[in-house]
Design a protein around this motif. Structure first.
Motif, PDB file in Angstrom:
ATOM      1  N   ARG A 132       8.942  57.756  35.548  1.00  0.00           N
ATOM      2  CA  ARG A 132       9.962  58.819  35.408  1.00  0.00           C
ATOM      3  C   ARG A 132      10.578  58.818  34.009  1.00  0.00           C
ATOM      4  O   ARG A 132      10.952  59.872  33.500  1.00  0.00           O
ATOM      5  N   ALA A 133      10.647  57.647  33.386  1.00  0.00           N
ATOM      6  CA  ALA A 133      11.222  57.552  32.040  1.00  0.00           C
ATOM      7  C   ALA A 133      10.254  58.059  30.970  1.00  0.00           C
ATOM      8  O   ALA A 133      10.680  58.495  29.898  1.00  0.00           O
ATOM      9  N   ASN A 134       8.944  58.018  31.247  1.00  0.00           N
ATOM     10  CA  ASN A 134       7.947  58.310  30.223  1.00  0.00           C
ATOM     11  C   ASN A 134       7.266  59.665  30.345  1.00  0.00           C
ATOM     12  O   ASN A 134       6.585  60.089  29.414  1.00  0.00           O
ATOM     13  N   TYR A 135       7.423  60.324  31.497  1.00  0.00           N
ATOM     14  CA  TYR A 135       6.722  61.603  31.705  1.00  0.00           C
ATOM     15  C   TYR A 135       7.701  62.678  32.178  1.00  0.00           C
ATOM     16  O   TYR A 135       8.588  62.409  32.986  1.00  0.00           O
ATOM     17  N   ASP A 136       7.461  63.888  31.684  1.00  0.00           N
ATOM     18  CA  ASP A 136       8.329  65.014  32.047  1.00  0.00           C
ATOM     19  C   ASP A 136       7.689  65.808  33.186  1.00  0.00           C
ATOM     20  O   ASP A 136       7.298  66.960  33.035  1.00  0.00           O
ATOM     21  N   ILE A 137       7.574  65.141  34.339  1.00  0.00           N
ATOM     22  CA  ILE A 137       6.976  65.764  35.530  1.00  0.00           C
ATOM     23  C   ILE A 137       7.621  65.096  36.741  1.00  0.00           C
ATOM     24  O   ILE A 137       7.949  63.907  36.678  1.00  0.00           O
ATOM     25  N   PRO A 138       7.882  65.830  37.813  1.00  0.00           N
ATOM     26  CA  PRO A 138       8.489  65.190  38.988  1.00  0.00           C
ATOM     27  C   PRO A 138       7.539  64.190  39.651  1.00  0.00           C
ATOM     28  O   PRO A 138       6.341  64.454  39.778  1.00  0.00           O
ATOM     29  N   PHE A 139       8.094  63.050  40.049  1.00  0.00           N
ATOM     30  CA  PHE A 139       7.342  62.035  40.799  1.00  0.00           C
ATOM     31  C   PHE A 139       7.977  61.832  42.168  1.00  0.00           C
ATOM     32  O   PHE A 139       9.207  61.804  42.286  1.00  0.00           O
ATOM     33  N   ILE A 140       7.138  61.672  43.173  1.00  0.00           N
ATOM     34  CA  ILE A 140       7.601  61.290  44.513  1.00  0.00           C
ATOM     35  C   ILE A 140       6.960  59.950  44.839  1.00  0.00           C
ATOM     36  O   ILE A 140       5.742  59.795  44.728  1.00  0.00           O
ATOM     37  N   GLY A 141       7.792  58.987  45.189  1.00  0.00           N
ATOM     38  CA  GLY A 141       7.285  57.656  45.495  1.00  0.00           C
ATOM     39  C   GLY A 141       7.226  57.405  46.986  1.00  0.00           C
ATOM     40  O   GLY A 141       7.659  58.221  47.802  1.00  0.00           O
ATOM     41  N   ILE A 142       6.679  56.262  47.317  1.00  0.00           N
ATOM     42  CA  ILE A 142       6.591  55.852  48.719  1.00  0.00           C
ATOM     43  C   ILE A 142       7.037  54.408  48.794  1.00  0.00           C
ATOM     44  O   ILE A 142       6.550  53.565  48.048  1.00  0.00           O
ATOM     45  N   GLU A 143       8.011  54.146  49.632  1.00  0.00           N
ATOM     46  CA  GLU A 143       8.457  52.767  49.820  1.00  0.00           C
ATOM     47  C   GLU A 143       8.634  52.504  51.311  1.00  0.00           C
ATOM     48  O   GLU A 143       8.761  53.440  52.101  1.00  0.00           O
ATOM     49  N   PRO A 144       8.621  51.235  51.702  1.00  0.00           N
ATOM     50  CA  PRO A 144       8.690  50.926  53.135  1.00  0.00           C
ATOM     51  C   PRO A 144       9.919  51.541  53.806  1.00  0.00           C
ATOM     52  O   PRO A 144      11.022  51.491  53.268  1.00  0.00           O
ATOM     53  N   ALA A 145       9.705  52.093  55.000  1.00  0.00           N
ATOM     54  CA  ALA A 145      10.763  52.817  55.720  1.00  0.00           C
ATOM     55  C   ALA A 145      11.675  51.841  56.474  1.00  0.00           C
ATOM     56  O   ALA A 145      11.779  51.874  57.700  1.00  0.00           O
TER      57      ALA A 145
END
Length: 258
Positions: free
Chosen positions: A86-99
């Motif tokens: 997120r700090a290096n690219y100008d594009i939205p990111f969606i992550g996945i982490e344990p629920a």
């Protein structure tokens, strides 16, 4: 707002197709590009620096292919690299982490189990999340060997059953009532896990939540496709056979170095 560029999805291998499935089901009109970095799987045993470098390589490929949004369909890559991305690219990111959150909130026994990779369980992001639920006992188990067996096409092997029994029995003995799957490969193990767990123990994975978040970001920031239908594109940098078989041979898979 209309945007017909594809959604990019990457994982350390074939496991993120469990996330891709949920996204494709919710958003069938969106073009998707799936990138399986199977040559470097599993990420869970690698250092943070290696995981960040591999994640950036994957992102560069997806951006070169005009992706409008990138889903990091890998718990280990999310927990170790998404802040850097997120700090290096100008594009939205969606992550996945344990629920952990829904499991902890709904647990009656106040004991939940989490099966994940070493990279996820050791990450700062995971530990920060886990600390929020100090009233809940979290039984952590590294799923040593599971990803490799799946990547090798040995999903239903005796070795897989043996490993799962050894990882899950201590959780059953500890009285868990929720099992959180902390790796995008693991939903493919649900039929086998269900044979081992007592019926009252519920299994949670992140696929549907990630798909809903993807839809939200498209609505708020990026724009939906107005195409009637779009064929997904799958890339892999190792033998394409296992990826094709996990997709029930419904789609072509392009073998490519990246």
């Amino acid at each position: 707002m209309t945007n017909n560029n594809p959604i990019g999805v990457f994982d350390s291998g074939i496991g993120g197709t469990s996330i891709w499935n949920a996204i494709h089901e919710l958003l069938p009109n969106e073009k998707t590009i799936y990138l399986a970095d199977s040559k470097n799987a599993p990420y869970g045993q690698k250092s943070k620096e290696e995981i960040v470098a591999l994640s950036k390589k994957n992102v560069d490929f997806l951006i070169e292919n005009n992706c409008k949004l990138i889903v990091v369909a890998c718990n280990t890559a999310t927990t170790n690299a998404i802040q850097e991305l997120r700090a290096n690219y100008d594009i939205p990111f969606i992550g996945i982490e344990p629920a952990i959150k829904p499991a902890a909130h709904n647990s009656k026994t106040q004991v939940i189990g989490i099966l994940a990779t070493k990279g996820t369980l050791n990450s700062e992001l995971f530990n920060k999340t886990a600390e929020m639920f100090h009233d809940t006992k979290i039984i952590e188990q590294v799923g040593y060997g599971l990803v490799q067996l799946i990547e090798d096409g040995n999903l239903n092997s005796p070795e897989m059953t043996q490993l799962l029994e050894s990882y899950l029995q201590p959780m059953i003995d500890a009285n868990i009532d929720y099992l959180v799957l902390g790796c995008s490969h693991y939903p493919y193990l649900i039929p086998q896990i269900q044979k081992i767990l007592p019926e009252h123990i519920q299994i949670i994975d992140s696929g549907e939540a990630v798909a809903r978040q993807t839809k939200n970001i498209l609505r708020e920031k990026v724009g939906f496709s107005d195409a009637e239908k779009s064929e997904p594109v799958f890339y892999v940098n190792s033998n394409p056979f296992v990826l094709k078989s996990i997709l029930n041979n419904k789609y072509d898979v392009i073998q490519k170095e990246f």
